[in-house]
Design a protein around this motif. Structure first.
Motif, PDB file in Angstrom:
ATOM      1  N   THR A  78      17.777   2.731  -2.290  1.00  0.00           N
ATOM      2  CA  THR A  78      18.547   2.959  -1.069  1.00  0.00           C
ATOM      3  C   THR A  78      17.663   3.038   0.166  1.00  0.00           C
ATOM      4  N   LEU A  79      16.349   3.266  -0.013  1.00  0.00           N
ATOM      5  CA  LEU A  79      15.453   3.361   1.134  1.00  0.00           C
ATOM      6  C   LEU A  79      14.818   2.026   1.497  1.00  0.00           C
ATOM      7  N   ALA A  80      14.734   1.116   0.568  1.00  0.00           N
ATOM      8  CA  ALA A  80      14.053  -0.148   0.811  1.00  0.00           C
ATOM      9  C   ALA A  80      14.700  -0.908   1.965  1.00  0.00           C
ATOM     10  N   GLY A  81      13.892  -1.232   2.972  1.00  0.00           N
ATOM     11  CA  GLY A  81      14.370  -2.013   4.096  1.00  0.00           C
ATOM     12  C   GLY A  81      15.136  -1.224   5.133  1.00  0.00           C
ATOM     13  N   LYS A  82      15.243   0.096   4.973  1.00  0.00           N
ATOM     14  CA  LYS A  82      15.986   0.925   5.918  1.00  0.00           C
ATOM     15  C   LYS A  82      15.003   1.736   6.769  1.00  0.00           C
TER      16      LYS A  82
ATOM     17  N   LEU B  60      15.985   3.985   9.574  1.00  0.00           N
ATOM     18  CA  LEU B  60      16.532   5.323   9.778  1.00  0.00           C
ATOM     19  C   LEU B  60      17.280   5.742   8.517  1.00  0.00           C
ATOM     20  N   VAL B  61      16.820   6.816   7.893  1.00  0.00           N
ATOM     21  CA  VAL B  61      17.419   7.264   6.632  1.00  0.00           C
ATOM     22  C   VAL B  61      17.822   8.726   6.743  1.00  0.00           C
ATOM     23  N   SER B  62      18.943   9.070   6.163  1.00  0.00           N
ATOM     24  CA  SER B  62      19.461  10.430   6.243  1.00  0.00           C
ATOM     25  C   SER B  62      18.701  11.359   5.306  1.00  0.00           C
ATOM     26  N   VAL B  63      18.870  12.657   5.531  1.00  0.00           N
ATOM     27  CA  VAL B  63      18.275  13.647   4.639  1.00  0.00           C
ATOM     28  C   VAL B  63      18.833  13.476   3.233  1.00  0.00           C
ATOM     29  N   ASP B  64      20.133  13.194   3.120  1.00  0.00           N
ATOM     30  CA  ASP B  64      20.737  12.996   1.799  1.00  0.00           C
ATOM     31  C   ASP B  64      20.083  11.827   1.058  1.00  0.00           C
ATOM     32  N   GLU B  65      19.830  10.736   1.773  1.00  0.00           N
ATOM     33  CA  GLU B  65      19.170   9.585   1.143  1.00  0.00           C
ATOM     34  C   GLU B  65      17.758   9.939   0.702  1.00  0.00           C
ATOM     35  N   CYS B  66      17.067  10.709   1.523  1.00  0.00           N
ATOM     36  CA  CYS B  66      15.701  11.120   1.176  1.00  0.00           C
ATOM     37  C   CYS B  66      15.689  12.040  -0.034  1.00  0.00           C
ATOM     38  N   LEU B  67      16.648  12.953  -0.080  1.00  0.00           N
ATOM     39  CA  LEU B  67      16.759  13.848  -1.237  1.00  0.00           C
ATOM     40  C   LEU B  67      17.019  13.053  -2.508  1.00  0.00           C
ATOM     41  N   ALA B  68      17.910  12.068  -2.434  1.00  0.00           N
ATOM     42  CA  ALA B  68      18.225  11.259  -3.610  1.00  0.00           C
ATOM     43  C   ALA B  68      16.996  10.498  -4.083  1.00  0.00           C
ATOM     44  N   ALA B  69      16.236   9.954  -3.139  1.00  0.00           N
ATOM     45  CA  ALA B  69      15.027   9.206  -3.505  1.00  0.00           C
ATOM     46  C   ALA B  69      13.989  10.126  -4.129  1.00  0.00           C
ATOM     47  N   HIS B  70      13.825  11.309  -3.561  1.00  0.00           N
ATOM     48  CA  HIS B  70      12.844  12.269  -4.087  1.00  0.00           C
ATOM     49  C   HIS B  70      13.258  12.774  -5.466  1.00  0.00           C
ATOM     50  N   GLN B  71      14.529  13.035  -5.644  1.00  0.00           N
ATOM     51  CA  GLN B  71      14.998  13.558  -6.925  1.00  0.00           C
ATOM     52  C   GLN B  71      14.937  12.503  -8.014  1.00  0.00           C
ATOM     53  N   ALA B  72      15.047  11.225  -7.622  1.00  0.00           N
ATOM     54  CA  ALA B  72      14.948  10.143  -8.600  1.00  0.00           C
ATOM     55  C   ALA B  72      13.522   9.991  -9.106  1.00  0.00           C
TER      56      ALA B  72
ATOM     57  N   GLY C 120       0.417  -1.852  10.640  1.00  0.00           N
ATOM     58  CA  GLY C 120       0.730  -2.908   9.685  1.00  0.00           C
ATOM     59  C   GLY C 120       1.420  -2.488   8.407  1.00  0.00           C
ATOM     60  N   HIS C 121       1.874  -1.231   8.323  1.00  0.00           N
ATOM     61  CA  HIS C 121       2.608  -0.848   7.115  1.00  0.00           C
ATOM     62  C   HIS C 121       3.919  -1.635   7.081  1.00  0.00           C
ATOM     63  N   ALA C 122       4.232  -2.196   5.940  1.00  0.00           N
ATOM     64  CA  ALA C 122       5.387  -3.089   5.815  1.00  0.00           C
ATOM     65  C   ALA C 122       6.666  -2.406   6.273  1.00  0.00           C
ATOM     66  N   SER C 123       7.450  -3.098   7.095  1.00  0.00           N
ATOM     67  CA  SER C 123       8.654  -2.506   7.665  1.00  0.00           C
ATOM     68  C   SER C 123       9.678  -2.126   6.609  1.00  0.00           C
ATOM     69  N   ASP C 124       9.728  -2.849   5.500  1.00  0.00           N
ATOM     70  CA  ASP C 124      10.708  -2.512   4.462  1.00  0.00           C
ATOM     71  C   ASP C 124      10.242  -1.351   3.604  1.00  0.00           C
ATOM     72  N   SER C 125       9.042  -0.844   3.879  1.00  0.00           N
ATOM     73  CA  SER C 125       8.507   0.310   3.150  1.00  0.00           C
ATOM     74  C   SER C 125       8.163   1.453   4.096  1.00  0.00           C
ATOM     75  N   LEU C 126       8.874   1.500   5.223  1.00  0.00           N
ATOM     76  CA  LEU C 126       8.596   2.523   6.226  1.00  0.00           C
ATOM     77  C   LEU C 126       9.908   3.047   6.799  1.00  0.00           C
ATOM     78  N   SER C 127      10.133   4.348   6.673  1.00  0.00           N
ATOM     79  CA  SER C 127      11.390   4.948   7.111  1.00  0.00           C
ATOM     80  C   SER C 127      11.121   6.194   7.945  1.00  0.00           C
ATOM     81  N   LEU C 128      12.132   6.575   8.722  1.00  0.00           N
ATOM     82  CA  LEU C 128      12.080   7.784   9.546  1.00  0.00           C
ATOM     83  C   LEU C 128      13.277   8.648   9.174  1.00  0.00           C
ATOM     84  N   MET C 129      13.009   9.845   8.664  1.00  0.00           N
ATOM     85  CA  MET C 129      14.091  10.725   8.223  1.00  0.00           C
ATOM     86  C   MET C 129      14.865  11.267   9.415  1.00  0.00           C
TER      87      MET C 129
END
Length: 323
Positions: free
Chosen positions: A26-30, A32-44, A149-158
């Motif tokens: 759910t984070l790939a290529g995003k 702006l990511v919500s706290v809920d999305e970040c929690l889901a990624a961390h818990q996975a 140069g960090h890849a845009s699809d691997s860089l998010s802002l919570m």
């Protein structure tokens, strides 16, 4: 480096690459990511993505580095101190000079790469930048990664704070850690992290040419201090107009951002260069990211890193001052 810091780095390093596209799709290529999305990624997968605390406070006694080192923090998180990982003054740095000693200037690619190695971050890791409640300027940390140069699809802002993370059941750690400092890093040894020269930075000479030429759009992200003096032709788009009133760590919707720019006569999709400035090169990053969120290709969007701190102090730069 403290043993606790080294332990944290090694725990993440072994699994970050393999988990990138499997454990938190759910984070790939995003961006702006919500706290809920970040929690889901961390818990996975608690070893990925890598969370980077970018807390920095303007005109405050709080220190993002100190808060991070004392905790709480997201487990296995890192901290990027923009006042340390930056172009240092001639008197103290061994890397290229910043003779005017301007604050938190964009670091060299060598310094940024060394910092990433010290933090145990690789080019293939998915990085999520976050901040503490009361912090506003996490987009600057996102911008550092993006420019280096960090890849845009691997860089998010919570979108939201550590405190929201905790309120929603996110785990934190509180043991003391030590954040590596720039003066501890070996810039002579080739780094594993591959950084690039920042492509969207413009210096004072470039800004002088632009102001005198009158062909570029200049946006100033400052608040009320814009009225105390600004560049000729600059349009004021306060960084607070980019974020929500209830939470300054959350961007407004794309539709709302588009209206912000439209109301100020800015054609987001124009091929015309848009040059961004602010007080010292921090809040300007809100505008850079907001323009991208509105669909603008950032190739012709440039950030004046020295901003009003440099421009306003120079007696030869053209200025519009209050009468």
């Amino acid at each position: 480096f403290s043993s606790s810091t080294i332990t944290t780095i090694s725990k993440v390093k072994n699994s970050s690459t393999t988990s990138l596209n499997l454990s938190h799709p759910t984070l790939a290529g995003k961006t702006l990511v919500s706290v809920d999305e970040c929690l889901a990624a961390h818990q996975a997968d608690t070893n990925g993505p890598i969370f980077v605390d970018g807390s920095w406070y303007h005109r405050s006694k709080r220190c993002g580095r100190t808060d991070f080192e004392n905790g709480p923090r997201i487990p296995n998180a890192r901290h990027l101190d923009m006042d340390d990982i930056c172009l240092g003054p001639a008197s103290t740095s061994g890397y290229p000079l910043n003779p005017k000693n301007l604050p938190h200037m964009m670091p060299t690619k060598e310094l940024f790469a060394a910092a990433m190695d010290a933090m145990g971050i690789s080019n293939t890791d998915h990085v999520v930048v976050y901040g503490r409640e009361g912090c506003v300027f996490t987009p600057r940390t996102w911008f550092l990664f993006q420019q280096m140069g960090h890849a845009s699809d691997s860089l998010s802002l919570m979108q939201g704070s550590l405190e929201e993370w905790t309120a929603k059941g996110g785990e934190v750690e509180t043991r003391p850690v030590v954040v590596p400092r720039a003066d501890q890093m070996d810039l002579n040894t080739p780094a594993n992290y591959r950084a690039r020269d920042a492509p969207n930075i413009i210096d004072m000479d470039g800004m002088l040419e632009a102001v005198r030429g009158g062909e570029d759009v200049i946006l100033d992200a400052r608040g009320t201090t814009f009225q105390d003096g600004h560049m000729d032709g600059a349009v004021n788009v306060p960084y607070r107009s980019i974020v929500t009133k209830d939470d300054l760590l959350k961007f407004r919707s794309r539709e709302e951002l588009s209206i912000v720019f439209e109301e100020r006569g800015v054609d987001v999709m124009s091929d015309q260069r848009i040059l961004l400035t602010c007080g010292s090169g921090v809040s300007v990053c809100h505008l850079f990211l907001a323009l991208a969120e509105c669909g603008r290709d950032n190739e012709n969007t440039l950030v004046y890193d020295g901003s009003w701190t440099e421009w306003g102090a120079d007696s030869d730069t053209p200025k519009v001052l209050p009468e």
